[in-house]
Design an enzyme around this catalytic site. Structure first.
Site, short mmCIF file in Angstrom:
data_model
loop_
_atom_site.label_atom_id
_atom_site.label_comp_id
_atom_site.label_asym_id
_atom_site.label_seq_id
_atom_site.Cartn_x
_atom_site.Cartn_y
_atom_site.Cartn_z
N SER A 28 -0.97 -5.91 -4.70
CA SER A 28 -2.64 -5.97 -4.31
C SER A 28 -3.71 -6.78 -5.65
O SER A 28 -3.96 -6.07 -5.69
CB SER A 28 -3.16 -4.61 -4.14
OG SER A 28 -2.28 -3.59 -3.37
N HIS A 59 -3.86 -8.14 1.19
CA HIS A 59 -2.32 -8.88 0.76
C HIS A 59 -2.06 -9.68 1.97
O HIS A 59 -2.30 -10.22 2.83
CB HIS A 59 -1.20 -7.81 1.06
CG HIS A 59 -0.74 -6.42 -0.03
ND1 HIS A 59 -0.42 -6.66 -0.85
CD2 HIS A 59 -1.42 -5.44 0.17
CE1 HIS A 59 -0.09 -5.78 -1.40
NE2 HIS A 59 -0.38 -4.86 -0.78
N HIS A 81 4.84 -2.26 2.31
CA HIS A 81 5.16 -1.37 1.70
C HIS A 81 5.57 0.22 2.78
O HIS A 81 6.10 -0.20 4.04
CB HIS A 81 3.23 -0.01 1.65
CG HIS A 81 3.05 -1.55 0.60
ND1 HIS A 81 2.31 -2.66 1.11
CD2 HIS A 81 2.67 -1.55 -0.81
CE1 HIS A 81 1.57 -2.75 -0.17
NE2 HIS A 81 1.73 -2.53 -1.41
N TYR A 83 4.45 2.33 3.04
CA TYR A 83 3.30 4.07 3.95
C TYR A 83 2.92 2.80 5.37
O TYR A 83 2.40 3.55 5.68
CB TYR A 83 2.28 4.03 3.19
CG TYR A 83 1.42 2.93 2.06
CD1 TYR A 83 0.70 2.14 3.38
CD2 TYR A 83 1.60 2.58 1.34
CE1 TYR A 83 0.16 1.10 1.93
CE2 TYR A 83 1.29 1.54 0.13
CZ TYR A 83 0.22 0.67 1.46
OH TYR A 83 -0.60 -0.23 0.30
N GLU A 84 3.39 1.59 5.34
CA GLU A 84 3.32 0.93 6.58
C GLU A 84 3.27 1.40 7.44
O GLU A 84 3.28 1.68 8.77
CB GLU A 84 3.05 -0.66 6.25
CG GLU A 84 1.79 -0.94 5.03
CD GLU A 84 2.19 -2.66 4.74
OE1 GLU A 84 2.18 -3.25 5.58
OE2 GLU A 84 2.90 -2.15 3.57
N ALA A 111 -0.47 -2.45 -8.43
CA ALA A 111 -1.33 -1.67 -8.74
C ALA A 111 -0.91 -0.74 -9.01
O ALA A 111 0.49 0.08 -8.00
CB ALA A 111 -2.73 -1.93 -7.99
N MET A 206 2.62 3.28 -4.85
CA MET A 206 3.26 3.18 -3.66
C MET A 206 4.30 1.89 -3.50
O MET A 206 4.84 1.20 -2.28
CB MET A 206 2.18 3.39 -2.97
CG MET A 206 1.51 4.42 -3.11
SD MET A 206 -0.27 4.15 -1.98
CE MET A 206 -1.70 5.40 -2.38
N SER A 207 4.25 1.18 -4.54
CA SER A 207 5.38 0.08 -4.17
C SER A 207 6.60 -0.09 -5.18
O SER A 207 6.75 0.63 -5.71
CB SER A 207 4.46 -1.17 -4.50
OG SER A 207 4.10 -1.66 -5.07
N ASN A 230 -6.77 2.65 -12.02
CA ASN A 230 -7.19 3.69 -12.29
C ASN A 230 -6.11 4.72 -13.02
O ASN A 230 -4.97 4.64 -13.03
CB ASN A 230 -7.80 4.51 -10.87
CG ASN A 230 -6.22 4.65 -9.99
OD1 ASN A 230 -6.70 3.61 -9.56
ND2 ASN A 230 -6.00 6.36 -9.93
N HIS A 242 -9.22 2.39 -2.11
CA HIS A 242 -8.22 1.35 -2.27
C HIS A 242 -9.34 0.43 -3.08
O HIS A 242 -8.54 -1.00 -3.30
CB HIS A 242 -8.02 0.87 -1.05
CG HIS A 242 -7.17 -0.71 -0.98
ND1 HIS A 242 -5.43 -0.32 -1.53
CD2 HIS A 242 -6.72 -1.80 -0.52
CE1 HIS A 242 -5.06 -1.80 -1.39
NE2 HIS A 242 -6.20 -1.95 -0.57
N1 HPA Z 1 -1.96 6.26 -7.00
C1 HPA Z 1 -1.27 5.71 -6.62
N2 HPA Z 1 -0.97 4.50 -6.27
C2 HPA Z 1 -1.92 3.58 -6.98
C3 HPA Z 1 -2.69 4.11 -7.42
C4 HPA Z 1 -3.19 5.28 -7.82
O1 HPA Z 1 -3.66 6.67 -8.20
N3 HPA Z 1 -3.66 3.14 -8.08
C5 HPA Z 1 -3.26 2.17 -7.69
N4 HPA Z 1 -2.11 2.72 -6.91
#
Ligand code: HPA
Length: 271
Positions: A28, A59, A81, A83-84, A111, A206-207, A230, A242
């Site tokens: 991302s 993406h 991903h 989650y998709e 990320a 998540m990837s 973050n 996001h």
């Molecule tokens: N959690 C999960 N996935 C992420 C995060 C997070 O804090 N930041 C960027 N991708």
């Protein structure tokens, strides 16, 4: 080789005869690395049988072939991903194709949220190992004996030292730590973040983990770098979004780009 994979190879070979010395998966907001490339040929995922349809903002779905600091590279710009569509093996075909093109090295980027207050947004983390406690996995249902894949040293030692050298060369701080996979797409709860820290994780995301497992099963050598966007949920007062992932990603991507360019240059020099 199966028919669809063969078909992918011939489609790619119509555009380029490159044998990539390195393949990269760009996450991302991290895909501007492509701007540093020369002799670029881009092939949309929709033109490659068995490739995923990336669906998340930030993406793009294309395979980009070209040169980075002289080194022939293949870039998977956009990933699928879990989650998709609830699938862990969405990146199987792209990784099979990379290998079929003659590439043995893969660097994944993503990320991630940091669990270490001293490793804040904008920093880079070289992944040394991962934790995935979820029952899902990209090899579930596979009957191949290769499915019992060994994940000791899944994150290749020599690729990791090369990336550390590249970061030192560029004077960019590169921490090293453990990435814990969460299914998403919701962010974690503060309690999950505390649990992840307790279990020894340094970052959450998540990837990447499904791709590492698939790539190791294929025999590719793998490394991965997280761009910290973050601190984990509940570690600050900030609400996670996001949008924030994409914005911080854009700033830190300049550092990531320098590290990857220096790494490609070193690989190219080494031949
Ligand atoms: N959690 C999960 N996935 C992420 C995060 C997070 O804090 N930041 C960027 N991708």
């Amino acid at each position: 080789m199966n028919a669809d994979l063969n078909d992918c190879v011939s489609r790619v070979r119509r555009h380029s005869d490159i044998v990539p010395g390195l393949a990269l998966v760009l996450g991302s907001g991290l895909d501007s690395l492509v701007e540093a490339m020369a002799e670029v040929q881009a092939i949309p995922y929709v033109d490659l049988p068995g490739f995923p349809e990336p669906g998340v903002a930030g993406h793009r779905g294309e395979l980009v072939l070209g040169r980075l600091q002289g080194l022939p590279v293949a870039i998977l710009r956009g990933r699928s991903h879990f989650y998709e569509r609830g699938r862990m093996d969405g990146m199987r075909r792209p990784l099979e194709l990379i290998q079929a093109l003659g590439c043995e090295r893969l660097v994944l980027t993503n990320a991630a949220g940091s669990l270490d207050p001293d490793l804040g947004p904008g920093r880079l983390l070289l992944i040394s190992d991962h934790i995935k406690l979820a029952a899902e996995g990209p090899l579930l249902g596979s009957t191949d004996s290769a499915r019992f894949v060994n994940l000791v040293d899944a994150y290749d030692k020599s690729l990791r030292s090369g990336l550390r050298r590249a970061a030192e060369h560029e004077r960019i701080a590169l921490s090293e730590g453990i990435y814990m996979w969460f299914a998403g797409p919701n962010f974690e709860t503060p309690a999950e973040i505390r649990a992840a820290r307790f279990l020894g994780a340094d970052a959450v995301g998540m990837s990447t983990v499904p791709e590492v497992i698939l790539a190791r099963c294929l025999g590719l050598r793998v490394a991965a770098i997280s761009v910290i966007t973050n601190l984990g949920a509940g570690m600050t007062d900030a609400a996670l979004s996001h949008q924030q992932t994409l914005q911080v990603g854009r700033r830190a991507v300049a550092d990531l780009r320098r590290v990857l360019c220096a790494f490609a240059e070193e690989l190219n020099r080494a031949g």
